[in-house]
Each structure stands twice: as structure tokens, then as C-alpha cells.
Design a protein around this motif. Structure first.
Motif, PDB file in Angstrom:
ATOM      1  N   ASP A   4     -13.546 106.303  37.445  1.00  0.00           N
ATOM      2  CA  ASP A   4     -12.188 105.891  37.807  1.00  0.00           C
ATOM      3  C   ASP A   4     -12.069 105.149  39.144  1.00  0.00           C
ATOM      4  O   ASP A   4     -10.965 104.863  39.605  1.00  0.00           O
ATOM      5  CB  ASP A   4     -11.254 107.095  37.813  1.00  0.00           C
ATOM      6  CG  ASP A   4     -11.628 108.128  38.868  1.00  0.00           C
ATOM      7  OD1 ASP A   4     -12.674 107.970  39.525  1.00  0.00           O
ATOM      8  OD2 ASP A   4     -10.869 109.084  39.026  1.00  0.00           O
ATOM      9  N   SER A   5     -13.172 104.813  39.781  1.00  0.00           N
ATOM     10  CA  SER A   5     -13.090 104.063  41.030  1.00  0.00           C
ATOM     11  C   SER A   5     -14.412 103.341  41.284  1.00  0.00           C
ATOM     12  O   SER A   5     -15.417 103.604  40.627  1.00  0.00           O
ATOM     13  CB  SER A   5     -12.768 104.986  42.211  1.00  0.00           C
ATOM     14  OG  SER A   5     -13.833 105.886  42.430  1.00  0.00           O
ATOM     15  N   GLY A   6     -14.369 102.439  42.231  1.00  0.00           N
ATOM     16  CA  GLY A   6     -15.603 101.731  42.525  1.00  0.00           C
ATOM     17  C   GLY A   6     -15.516 100.886  43.780  1.00  0.00           C
ATOM     18  O   GLY A   6     -14.445 100.600  44.305  1.00  0.00           O
ATOM     19  N   PHE A   7     -16.676 100.496  44.233  1.00  0.00           N
ATOM     20  CA  PHE A   7     -16.830  99.645  45.398  1.00  0.00           C
ATOM     21  C   PHE A   7     -17.569  98.393  44.946  1.00  0.00           C
ATOM     22  O   PHE A   7     -18.467  98.462  44.120  1.00  0.00           O
ATOM     23  CB  PHE A   7     -17.671 100.364  46.464  1.00  0.00           C
ATOM     24  CG  PHE A   7     -18.161  99.462  47.558  1.00  0.00           C
ATOM     25  CD1 PHE A   7     -17.360  99.152  48.632  1.00  0.00           C
ATOM     26  CD2 PHE A   7     -19.435  98.916  47.495  1.00  0.00           C
ATOM     27  CE1 PHE A   7     -17.811  98.307  49.632  1.00  0.00           C
ATOM     28  CE2 PHE A   7     -19.898  98.073  48.494  1.00  0.00           C
ATOM     29  CZ  PHE A   7     -19.082  97.764  49.564  1.00  0.00           C
ATOM     30  N   PHE A   8     -17.177  97.254  45.473  1.00  0.00           N
ATOM     31  CA  PHE A   8     -17.967  96.061  45.204  1.00  0.00           C
ATOM     32  C   PHE A   8     -18.009  95.165  46.428  1.00  0.00           C
ATOM     33  O   PHE A   8     -17.129  95.193  47.278  1.00  0.00           O
ATOM     34  CB  PHE A   8     -17.481  95.299  43.963  1.00  0.00           C
ATOM     35  CG  PHE A   8     -16.118  94.683  44.086  1.00  0.00           C
ATOM     36  CD1 PHE A   8     -15.953  93.398  44.573  1.00  0.00           C
ATOM     37  CD2 PHE A   8     -15.003  95.386  43.685  1.00  0.00           C
ATOM     38  CE1 PHE A   8     -14.707  92.832  44.664  1.00  0.00           C
ATOM     39  CE2 PHE A   8     -13.747  94.828  43.769  1.00  0.00           C
ATOM     40  CZ  PHE A   8     -13.593  93.538  44.268  1.00  0.00           C
ATOM     41  N   ARG A   9     -19.086  94.406  46.489  1.00  0.00           N
ATOM     42  CA  ARG A   9     -19.290  93.445  47.572  1.00  0.00           C
ATOM     43  C   ARG A   9     -19.744  92.141  46.930  1.00  0.00           C
ATOM     44  O   ARG A   9     -20.635  92.131  46.085  1.00  0.00           O
ATOM     45  CB  ARG A   9     -20.347  93.944  48.541  1.00  0.00           C
ATOM     46  CG  ARG A   9     -20.540  93.017  49.734  1.00  0.00           C
ATOM     47  CD  ARG A   9     -21.494  93.597  50.712  1.00  0.00           C
ATOM     48  NE  ARG A   9     -22.844  93.324  50.199  1.00  0.00           N
ATOM     49  CZ  ARG A   9     -23.933  93.872  50.676  1.00  0.00           C
ATOM     50  NH1 ARG A   9     -23.857  94.774  51.627  1.00  0.00           N
ATOM     51  NH2 ARG A   9     -25.104  93.553  50.198  1.00  0.00           N
TER      52      ARG A   9
END
Length: 77
Positions: free
Chosen positions: A9-14
Motif C-alpha cells: 500500500d505504499s512505496g518510494f521511488f527515485r
């Protein structure tokens, strides 16, 4: 260059790459399409060390109110 780390249900991206008009719009449109909201977003630009191209950098934390679909593919965004 793209780094993506997502849970159910969540995430980080670069994202890092050559700057061009509409990058933020394209990314945010794709996130909304999958029911994700941006919690934090940061952007930066710098001149590439070789070639003089402007590099765009974006980091973001996104979340969903409900678990993402099982077939959700973060790399397909």
C-alpha cells in the motif's frame, strides 16, 4: 535511472535522467491511475558532468488507501 520500492500500500521511488517538459505530470498521472497519492515529493536539477545536459532528479513517497491490486507492476508505471 529509476529506483522503486513498493509494499502492498505504499512505496518510494527515485527517478534520475535527462530533463524534459512534462516529467512530473507523466509520473503523477500514472500514480493517480493506480490509486496512489503522493505523500512527499522532491525535485532537483543539475548539469550533467559530461555533455552539458540538464539532469532531472525526483524522489517521492506514495501511498494508497487500500492495498494495491495483486497484478500491480511498479515498473510499468
Amino acid at each position: 535511472f529509476l529506483t522503486i520500492l513498493f509494499t502492498s500500500d505504499s512505496g518510494f521511488f527515485r527517478l534520475e535522467g535527462a530533463d524534459n517538459p512534462g516529467i512530473v505530470h507523466k509520473i503523477t498521472t500514472a500514480l493517480v491511475k493506480h490509486g496512489l497519492s503522493i505523500e512527499r515529493l522532491g525535485t532537483d536539477q543539475e548539469i550533467a558532468p559530461y555533455g552539458g545536459t540538464t539532469l532531472f532528479k525526483m524522489t517521492a513517497l506514495a501511498s494508497a488507501e487500500s492495498p494495491l491490486a495483486q497484478q500491480f507492476d511498479a515498473l510499468a508505471i
